[in-house]
Design a protein around this motif. Structure first.
Motif, PDB file in Angstrom:
ATOM      1  N   PHE A 181     -12.504  -2.486  41.542  1.00 20.60           N
ATOM      2  CA  PHE A 181     -11.262  -1.884  42.012  1.00 20.60           C
ATOM      3  C   PHE A 181     -11.250  -1.724  43.535  1.00 20.60           C
ATOM      4  O   PHE A 181     -10.211  -1.882  44.174  1.00 20.60           O
ATOM      5  CB  PHE A 181     -11.022  -0.543  41.311  1.00 20.60           C
ATOM      6  CG  PHE A 181     -10.759  -0.722  39.844  1.00 20.60           C
ATOM      7  CD1 PHE A 181      -9.527  -1.145  39.387  1.00 20.60           C
ATOM      8  CD2 PHE A 181     -11.768  -0.493  38.918  1.00 20.60           C
ATOM      9  CE1 PHE A 181      -9.292  -1.337  38.037  1.00 20.60           C
ATOM     10  CE2 PHE A 181     -11.532  -0.678  37.560  1.00 20.60           C
ATOM     11  CZ  PHE A 181     -10.295  -1.105  37.124  1.00 20.60           C
ATOM     12  N   LYS A 182     -12.397  -1.436  44.126  1.00 15.70           N
ATOM     13  CA  LYS A 182     -12.481  -1.323  45.589  1.00 15.70           C
ATOM     14  C   LYS A 182     -12.199  -2.669  46.250  1.00 15.70           C
ATOM     15  O   LYS A 182     -11.418  -2.761  47.200  1.00 15.70           O
ATOM     16  CB  LYS A 182     -13.860  -0.827  46.013  1.00 15.70           C
ATOM     17  CG  LYS A 182     -14.146   0.607  45.642  1.00 15.70           C
ATOM     18  CD  LYS A 182     -15.585   0.957  46.007  1.00 15.70           C
ATOM     19  CE  LYS A 182     -15.976   2.316  45.525  1.00 15.70           C
ATOM     20  NZ  LYS A 182     -17.374   2.642  45.864  1.00 15.70           N
ATOM     21  N   LYS A 183     -12.843  -3.714  45.739  1.00 16.16           N
ATOM     22  CA  LYS A 183     -12.685  -5.041  46.355  1.00 16.16           C
ATOM     23  C   LYS A 183     -11.286  -5.616  46.138  1.00 16.16           C
ATOM     24  O   LYS A 183     -10.798  -6.386  46.946  1.00 16.16           O
ATOM     25  CB  LYS A 183     -13.733  -5.998  45.801  1.00 16.16           C
ATOM     26  CG  LYS A 183     -15.143  -5.544  46.101  1.00 16.16           C
ATOM     27  CD  LYS A 183     -15.912  -6.578  46.816  1.00 16.16           C
ATOM     28  CE  LYS A 183     -17.337  -6.087  46.971  1.00 16.16           C
ATOM     29  NZ  LYS A 183     -17.832  -6.252  48.286  1.00 16.16           N
ATOM     30  N   ALA A 184     -10.653  -5.239  45.025  1.00 16.29           N
ATOM     31  CA  ALA A 184      -9.320  -5.767  44.706  1.00 16.29           C
ATOM     32  C   ALA A 184      -8.225  -4.747  45.000  1.00 16.29           C
ATOM     33  O   ALA A 184      -7.099  -4.888  44.524  1.00 16.29           O
ATOM     34  CB  ALA A 184      -9.278  -6.177  43.235  1.00 16.29           C
ATOM     35  N   TRP A 185      -8.524  -3.726  45.799  1.00 18.63           N
ATOM     36  CA  TRP A 185      -7.583  -2.632  46.030  1.00 18.63           C
ATOM     37  C   TRP A 185      -6.230  -3.117  46.529  1.00 18.63           C
ATOM     38  O   TRP A 185      -5.191  -2.637  46.095  1.00 18.63           O
ATOM     39  CB  TRP A 185      -8.166  -1.604  47.001  1.00 18.63           C
ATOM     40  CG  TRP A 185      -7.290  -0.409  47.091  1.00 18.63           C
ATOM     41  CD1 TRP A 185      -6.426  -0.073  48.095  1.00 18.63           C
ATOM     42  CD2 TRP A 185      -7.171   0.619  46.099  1.00 18.63           C
ATOM     43  NE1 TRP A 185      -5.784   1.087  47.788  1.00 18.63           N
ATOM     44  CE2 TRP A 185      -6.220   1.535  46.578  1.00 18.63           C
ATOM     45  CE3 TRP A 185      -7.758   0.845  44.864  1.00 18.63           C
ATOM     46  CZ2 TRP A 185      -5.854   2.666  45.851  1.00 18.63           C
ATOM     47  CZ3 TRP A 185      -7.401   1.972  44.142  1.00 18.63           C
ATOM     48  CH2 TRP A 185      -6.455   2.858  44.650  1.00 18.63           C
ATOM     49  N   ASN A 186      -6.217  -4.079  47.447  1.00 17.43           N
ATOM     50  CA  ASN A 186      -4.931  -4.551  47.982  1.00 17.43           C
ATOM     51  C   ASN A 186      -4.074  -5.218  46.909  1.00 17.43           C
ATOM     52  O   ASN A 186      -2.865  -5.324  47.060  1.00 17.43           O
ATOM     53  CB  ASN A 186      -5.140  -5.486  49.175  1.00 17.43           C
ATOM     54  CG  ASN A 186      -5.894  -6.743  48.798  1.00 17.43           C
ATOM     55  OD1 ASN A 186      -6.709  -6.753  47.871  1.00 17.43           O
ATOM     56  ND2 ASN A 186      -5.656  -7.811  49.520  1.00 17.43           N
ATOM     57  N   ILE A 187      -4.677  -5.625  45.798  1.00 16.51           N
ATOM     58  CA  ILE A 187      -3.940  -6.247  44.705  1.00 16.51           C
ATOM     59  C   ILE A 187      -3.627  -5.230  43.609  1.00 16.51           C
ATOM     60  O   ILE A 187      -2.513  -5.176  43.097  1.00 16.51           O
ATOM     61  CB  ILE A 187      -4.740  -7.426  44.103  1.00 16.51           C
ATOM     62  CG1 ILE A 187      -4.968  -8.494  45.172  1.00 16.51           C
ATOM     63  CG2 ILE A 187      -4.044  -8.001  42.885  1.00 16.51           C
ATOM     64  CD1 ILE A 187      -5.976  -9.556  44.782  1.00 16.51           C
ATOM     65  N   VAL A 188      -4.618  -4.415  43.232  1.00 19.54           N
ATOM     66  CA  VAL A 188      -4.478  -3.541  42.066  1.00 19.54           C
ATOM     67  C   VAL A 188      -4.255  -2.072  42.416  1.00 19.54           C
ATOM     68  O   VAL A 188      -4.028  -1.250  41.523  1.00 19.54           O
ATOM     69  CB  VAL A 188      -5.705  -3.648  41.132  1.00 19.54           C
ATOM     70  CG1 VAL A 188      -5.903  -5.074  40.660  1.00 19.54           C
ATOM     71  CG2 VAL A 188      -6.959  -3.117  41.796  1.00 19.54           C
ATOM     72  N   GLY A 189      -4.322  -1.715  43.697  1.00 26.85           N
ATOM     73  CA  GLY A 189      -4.259  -0.311  44.106  1.00 26.85           C
ATOM     74  C   GLY A 189      -3.039   0.442  43.604  1.00 26.85           C
ATOM     75  O   GLY A 189      -3.166   1.545  43.052  1.00 26.85           O
ATOM     76  N   ASP A 190      -1.863  -0.141  43.758  1.00 30.77           N
ATOM     77  CA  ASP A 190      -0.641   0.544  43.316  1.00 30.77           C
ATOM     78  C   ASP A 190      -0.633   0.758  41.805  1.00 30.77           C
ATOM     79  O   ASP A 190      -0.305   1.843  41.320  1.00 30.77           O
ATOM     80  CB  ASP A 190       0.611  -0.239  43.732  1.00 30.77           C
ATOM     81  CG  ASP A 190       0.862  -0.201  45.229  1.00 30.77           C
ATOM     82  OD1 ASP A 190       0.336   0.721  45.905  1.00 30.77           O
ATOM     83  OD2 ASP A 190       1.580  -1.084  45.729  1.00 30.77           O
ATOM     84  N   ASP A 191      -1.004  -0.277  41.066  1.00 32.25           N
ATOM     85  CA  ASP A 191      -1.042  -0.159  39.604  1.00 32.25           C
ATOM     86  C   ASP A 191      -2.133   0.804  39.153  1.00 32.25           C
ATOM     87  O   ASP A 191      -1.949   1.574  38.209  1.00 32.25           O
ATOM     88  CB  ASP A 191      -1.257  -1.524  38.954  1.00 32.25           C
ATOM     89  CG  ASP A 191      -0.051  -2.437  39.125  1.00 32.25           C
ATOM     90  OD1 ASP A 191       1.081  -1.917  39.131  1.00 32.25           O
ATOM     91  OD2 ASP A 191      -0.238  -3.655  39.240  1.00 32.25           O
ATOM     92  N   PHE A 192      -3.268   0.777  39.833  1.00 32.66           N
ATOM     93  CA  PHE A 192      -4.368   1.691  39.513  1.00 32.66           C
ATOM     94  C   PHE A 192      -3.911   3.138  39.705  1.00 32.66           C
ATOM     95  O   PHE A 192      -4.110   3.985  38.832  1.00 32.66           O
ATOM     96  CB  PHE A 192      -5.577   1.379  40.405  1.00 32.66           C
ATOM     97  CG  PHE A 192      -6.786   2.204  40.109  1.00 32.66           C
ATOM     98  CD1 PHE A 192      -7.692   1.806  39.150  1.00 32.66           C
ATOM     99  CD2 PHE A 192      -7.028   3.378  40.802  1.00 32.66           C
ATOM    100  CE1 PHE A 192      -8.825   2.566  38.874  1.00 32.66           C
ATOM    101  CE2 PHE A 192      -8.146   4.149  40.535  1.00 32.66           C
ATOM    102  CZ  PHE A 192      -9.051   3.739  39.568  1.00 32.66           C
ATOM    103  N   CYS A 193      -3.274   3.407  40.840  1.00 33.65           N
ATOM    104  CA  CYS A 193      -2.776   4.766  41.118  1.00 33.65           C
ATOM    105  C   CYS A 193      -1.723   5.180  40.088  1.00 33.65           C
ATOM    106  O   CYS A 193      -1.736   6.318  39.607  1.00 33.65           O
ATOM    107  CB  CYS A 193      -2.209   4.858  42.529  1.00 33.65           C
ATOM    108  SG  CYS A 193      -3.487   4.805  43.803  1.00 33.65           S
ATOM    109  N   SER A 194      -0.842   4.275  39.744  1.00 29.06           N
ATOM    110  CA  SER A 194       0.180   4.590  38.737  1.00 29.06           C
ATOM    111  C   SER A 194      -0.459   4.950  37.398  1.00 29.06           C
ATOM    112  O   SER A 194      -0.021   5.883  36.726  1.00 29.06           O
ATOM    113  CB  SER A 194       1.125   3.404  38.544  1.00 29.06           C
ATOM    114  OG  SER A 194       1.894   3.205  39.701  1.00 29.06           O
TER     115      SER A 194
END
Length: 102
Positions: free
Chosen positions: A81-94
């Protein structure tokens, strides 16, 4: 569809995980009788527990976690999740905010 294009593989990978992380499951509301049987907390603690969890809070906690901590039963570690944050960050937070809201 088979491909050897790095761009197409990348798009498919991102699409797959965006859809996976966006999937929600319905929850059953708690029974009032069960809730009222437990110990009560004071008003300050109650208010603190109802404070909205922000995206900044979520990111901060994730990024201070050890890299080998698994966040999901699927085995993805915090490193993913850290390495892919720019891709998955918004969905992860949601997903995390939905967890706390529901």
């Amino acid at each position: 569809m088979l491909t050897s294009s790095t761009e197409e593989v990348g798009r498919e990978f991102v699409s797959y995980y965006k859809e996976l992380l966006r999937t929600s499951k319905p929850t059953i509301p708690p029974r009032a009788k069960v809730v009222h049987c437990g110990a009560c907390i004071n008003a300050d603690s109650h208010d603190l527990l109802l404070t909205l969890v922000t995206a900044d809070d979520i990111k901060q906690v994730l990024f201070i976690m050890n890299d080998d901590k698994a966040l999901e039963p699927d085995g993805y570690t915090s490193t993913f999740f850290k390495k892919a944050w720019n891709i998955v960050g918004d969905d992860f937070c949601s997903a995390v905010q939905d967890f706390f809201a529901s």
